[in-house]
Write a protein that holds these residues in place. Structure first.
Motif, PDB file in Angstrom:
ATOM      1  N   ASP A   1      -2.267  -0.971  16.975  1.00 53.81           N
ATOM      2  CA  ASP A   1      -2.424   0.470  17.173  1.00 53.81           C
ATOM      3  C   ASP A   1      -2.364   1.324  15.922  1.00 53.81           C
ATOM      4  N   ASP A   2      -2.276   0.667  14.765  1.00 59.26           N
ATOM      5  CA  ASP A   2      -2.350   1.432  13.533  1.00 59.26           C
ATOM      6  C   ASP A   2      -1.268   2.499  13.426  1.00 59.26           C
ATOM      7  N   VAL A   3      -0.048   2.134  13.798  1.00 62.30           N
ATOM      8  CA  VAL A   3       1.070   3.054  13.635  1.00 62.30           C
ATOM      9  C   VAL A   3       2.156   2.356  12.831  1.00 62.30           C
ATOM     10  N   GLY A   4       3.048   3.147  12.282  1.00 63.05           N
ATOM     11  CA  GLY A   4       4.264   2.597  11.725  1.00 63.05           C
ATOM     12  C   GLY A   4       5.359   2.793  12.748  1.00 63.05           C
ATOM     13  N   ILE A   5       6.216   1.797  12.914  1.00 62.75           N
ATOM     14  CA  ILE A   5       7.303   1.940  13.879  1.00 62.75           C
ATOM     15  C   ILE A   5       8.626   2.015  13.119  1.00 62.75           C
TER      16      ILE A   5
ATOM     17  N   VAL B   1       8.574   4.022   4.972  1.00 64.13           N
ATOM     18  CA  VAL B   1       8.112   3.322   6.176  1.00 64.13           C
ATOM     19  C   VAL B   1       6.624   3.088   6.005  1.00 64.13           C
ATOM     20  N   TYR B   2       6.167   1.871   6.342  1.00 62.13           N
ATOM     21  CA  TYR B   2       4.760   1.551   6.137  1.00 62.13           C
ATOM     22  C   TYR B   2       4.024   1.407   7.460  1.00 62.13           C
ATOM     23  N   ARG B   3       2.751   1.681   7.394  1.00 64.04           N
ATOM     24  CA  ARG B   3       1.849   1.499   8.521  1.00 64.04           C
ATOM     25  C   ARG B   3       1.815   0.026   8.932  1.00 64.04           C
ATOM     26  N   ASN B   4       1.701  -0.218  10.215  1.00 62.78           N
ATOM     27  CA  ASN B   4       1.658  -1.581  10.742  1.00 62.78           C
ATOM     28  C   ASN B   4       2.880  -2.416  10.341  1.00 62.78           C
ATOM     29  N   HIS B   5       3.991  -1.735  10.226  1.00 58.31           N
ATOM     30  CA  HIS B   5       5.252  -2.392   9.927  1.00 58.31           C
ATOM     31  C   HIS B   5       6.273  -1.913  10.930  1.00 58.31           C
ATOM     32  N   ILE B   6       7.216  -2.779  11.237  1.00 55.34           N
ATOM     33  CA  ILE B   6       8.356  -2.306  12.019  1.00 55.34           C
ATOM     34  C   ILE B   6       9.537  -2.173  11.065  1.00 55.34           C
ATOM     35  N   THR B   7      10.024  -0.966  10.928  1.00 53.11           N
ATOM     36  CA  THR B   7      11.151  -0.707  10.034  1.00 53.11           C
ATOM     37  C   THR B   7      12.357  -0.383  10.896  1.00 53.11           C
ATOM     38  N   ALA B   8      13.456  -1.074  10.673  1.00 55.69           N
ATOM     39  CA  ALA B   8      14.643  -0.822  11.478  1.00 55.69           C
ATOM     40  C   ALA B   8      15.714  -0.179  10.625  1.00 55.69           C
ATOM     41  N   VAL B   9      16.416   0.796  11.206  1.00 52.98           N
ATOM     42  CA  VAL B   9      17.582   1.380  10.543  1.00 52.98           C
ATOM     43  C   VAL B   9      18.789   0.885  11.308  1.00 52.98           C
ATOM     44  N   ILE B  10      19.685   0.184  10.619  1.00 53.41           N
ATOM     45  CA  ILE B  10      20.882  -0.301  11.305  1.00 53.41           C
ATOM     46  C   ILE B  10      22.109   0.179  10.546  1.00 53.41           C
ATOM     47  N   GLY B  11      23.238  -0.043  11.154  1.00 50.18           N
ATOM     48  CA  GLY B  11      24.479   0.359  10.512  1.00 50.18           C
ATOM     49  C   GLY B  11      25.565   0.457  11.554  1.00 50.18           C
TER      50      GLY B  11
ATOM     51  N   SER C   1       0.838  -1.196   0.000  1.00 56.34           N
ATOM     52  CA  SER C   1       0.000   0.000   0.000  1.00 56.34           C
ATOM     53  C   SER C   1       0.880   1.256   0.000  1.00 56.34           C
ATOM     54  N   GLN C   2       0.265   2.410   0.077  1.00 56.00           N
ATOM     55  CA  GLN C   2       1.079   3.620   0.027  1.00 56.00           C
ATOM     56  C   GLN C   2       1.851   3.794   1.332  1.00 56.00           C
ATOM     57  N   PRO C   3       3.055   4.320   1.216  1.00 52.40           N
ATOM     58  CA  PRO C   3       3.868   4.429   2.430  1.00 52.40           C
ATOM     59  C   PRO C   3       3.302   5.463   3.402  1.00 52.40           C
ATOM     60  N   LEU C   4       3.688   5.299   4.666  1.00 53.66           N
ATOM     61  CA  LEU C   4       3.299   6.247   5.706  1.00 53.66           C
ATOM     62  C   LEU C   4       4.299   7.407   5.709  1.00 53.66           C
TER      63      LEU C   4
END
Lengths: 307, 266
Positions: free
Chosen positions: B212-216, B28-38, B2-5
């Protein structure tokens, strides 16, 4: 003994006035960590606005106390609003542009604002002292000794009651309402408060407005109690209230109230038992003693240096 | 998909001559956990600070899209509005609670804007009007619900600073959630947690994602957390994006292995 009680009553009255001004110092210090040296002059402006309002409405001494009190509440409300506008404007023009600048910068503009207000009032209202006839006169005798009669005037009762009402209302505002919570949050961590969606600038402006409004009530009380004001009263009353804030612990609201009372009592007792010419010296010596021996004040938190 | 948050486009942040983040783009998408690592110094925190309004990026777009298709260009917004209007919440690596205030008050602060409106900018608060009382009750209820969810209900009236470390982290997440965010940004949420607390945190984050309908969006060093809960991982190195994909894809990406472990010069 009767003499002592009389002085105690006088001291509490004066202390109420100092306490109300001290709140403005302590609150602003708490939230943005600067001493608003123009605050004493906002008090002076409050006194002048009250005087002008009294004259404009043609309020004169009246035998009916209820009528007198009603008129004074109206005057207080008007002068709170006008002084609030002053407080807001000062913050907006003189302090907000310097937020995030080095620490001394707003302190210097504060002194500038103080000088400006004094000269502004002197230029527009004249340098002569302005008298006002007593609006509420009379009182009653509470103790009658053979050598000294203890009297408490209606004016004194009104001042103390009004102070208690304002201070409890204010304490309620800080501890229970969402604005008070936001102020306390800004005090602890402004950046974090901002990240939680609190409009920090508005919160700070509101703090200045509340402080100025309380100072203007103090100005009205001063006007009614002493019956004379001039453009220079803000200086000594301001510094004494500042002493009260430091004595109570800068940043602590109950401390400001307590400090105000203590300074009022010290000043009155010094004048009564030693010398009335040097009563200011007593209050200012107190400032030095407190700064040297008890910089955190009576109710303040010890300063912990953040690393 | 779907469209990104949140859509980060060519984000660049320079500090003098140093380019901390260099033309990074990701969604970043809704109802997804997106991690930034490095690895250290990869620019993770800088990118994060740009998104949450701590820094104004040198160039690039950070666009947040709400459910009703309203778009917010975060880089152009006044800082407090990023939380108030765009509904982005964040937590910190070194916890930033209001230590002197109680747990309950910390959660109430997060609902400040709604309460201010209900109290007609405090005038109603002073006179304790019914509207304000109702709003206050609703805010309290929400705070209690979150305390319950993170398991600190019994500490409601204690100063936040007196809570154990793990509980403070959870309180910080609960506080961020009380602002009703659409995007929750977490800066190293597992830092300093023991394995059991870390486990609880994973469960909490999953439940937030699912209910909770958020993107993390999170930054994390703890690979056990990242690999276990992330739906989508973005790898940065020297300010550039070097990989983007699911946990398995990223784990097997030679560029990632090179960045983390280095390569033997032949």
């Amino acid at each position: 003994m009767n003499y002592f009680i009389q002085q105690f009553i006088n001291g509490l009255t004066l202390g109420s006035i100092y306490g109300l001004i001290a709140i403005g110092y302590t609150m602003v210090y708490g939230i943005i960590g600067m001493i608003n040296f123009a605050h004493g002059d906002v008090f002076m402006v409050g006194a002048f606005v009250s005087l002008i309002t009294v004259i404009v409405f043609g309020i004169t001494g009246t035998s009916s106390i209820a009528l007198g009190i009603g008129a004074l509440i109206l005057v207080a409300a008007i002068s709170m609003v006008i002084a609030g506008v002053y407080g807001w404007t000062i913050e907006r023009l003189a302090y907000r542009p310097l937020r995030g600048s080095f620490r001394l910068a707003p302190l210097i503009t504060a002194i500038g604002v103080s000088i400006f207000l004094q000269n502004f009032v002197q230029a527009t209202q004249g340098a002569r002292v302005k008298p006002l006839n007593a609006i509420i006169s009379g009182g009653f005798t509470i103790l009658e000794g053979n050598d000294f009669v203890v009297r408490i005037t209606y004016m004194q009762i009104l001042i103390v009651i009004l102070t208690v009402v304002l201070m409890s209302g204010f304490t309620y505002l800080i501890s229970k309402t969402s604005l008070g919570r936001a102020q306390r949050a800004c005090e602890q961590d402004m950046k974090m408060a901002m990240l939680l969606g609190i409009d920090v600038n508005t919160t700070i402006s509101t703090t200045f407005v509340i402080g100025a409004a309380l100072a203007s009530v103090a100005g009205l009380m001063y006007l009614l109690y002493y019956g004379v004001i001039d453009f220079y009263i803000g200086f000594s009353a301001g510094i004494k209230a500042f002493t009260a804030a430091v004595l109570g612990g800068v940043g602590s609201l109950p401390g400001a109230m307590l400090g105000g009372m203590v300074i009022g009592l010290i000043e009155v007792f010094f004048a009564a038992y030693f010398s009335s010419e040097y009563k200011d010296v007593a209050a200012f010596s107190m400032l030095i003693v407190v700064l040297i021996f008890m910089p955190q004040g009576l109710l303040g938190r010890p300063e912990i240096e953040k690393v | 998909m779907s469209q990104p948050l949140l859509s980060v486009n060519q984000l660049t942040m320079r500090f003098g001559g140093l380019t901390a983040v260099d033309a990074v783009s990701f969604d970043v998408y809704r109802n997804h956990i997106t991690a930034v690592i490095g690895p250290n110094g990869a620019g993770k925190t800088t990118a994060f600070n740009c998104i949450t309004g701590f820094y104004k990026p040198t160039s690039g777009d950070i666009v947040l899209i709400h459910k009703d298709d309203t778009e917010y260009k975060l880089q152009e917004m006044e800082d407090f509005r990023i939380s108030q209007t765009a509904k982005v919440a964040r937590t910190f690596q070194n916890i930033r609670l209001f230590g002197g205030m109680t747990v309950l008050e910390n959660l109430m602060i997060a609902q400040h804007n709604r309460l201010m409106k209900a109290s007609a900018f405090t005038i109603g608060g002073i006179f304790n009007t019914p509207t304000y009382q109702r709003a206050q009750e609703a805010a309290k209820k929400k705070a209690l619900a979150w305390m319950d969810r993170v398991g600190i209900t019994d500490r409601a009236d204690d100063p936040a600073a007196s809570l154990p470390y793990g509980a403070q982290r959870k309180l910080e997440i609960a506080r961020a959630m009380c602002t009703d965010p659409v995007l929750l940004c977490l800066d190293e949420p597992a830092a300093g947690l023991n394995p059991k607390e870390s486990e609880e945190l994973n469960a909490l984050l999953r439940s937030i994602r699912d209910h909770d309908d958020v993107g993390i969006l999170l930054i994390e060093h703890d690979m056990s957390v990242v690999m276990e809960i992330s739906d989508h991982i973005i790898v940065l190195d020297y300010g550039r994006k070097i990989s983007d994909g699911t946990a398995t894809e990223v784990r097997n990406d030679p560029a990632v292995i090179k960045a983390y472990l280095g390569v033997v010069e032949e």
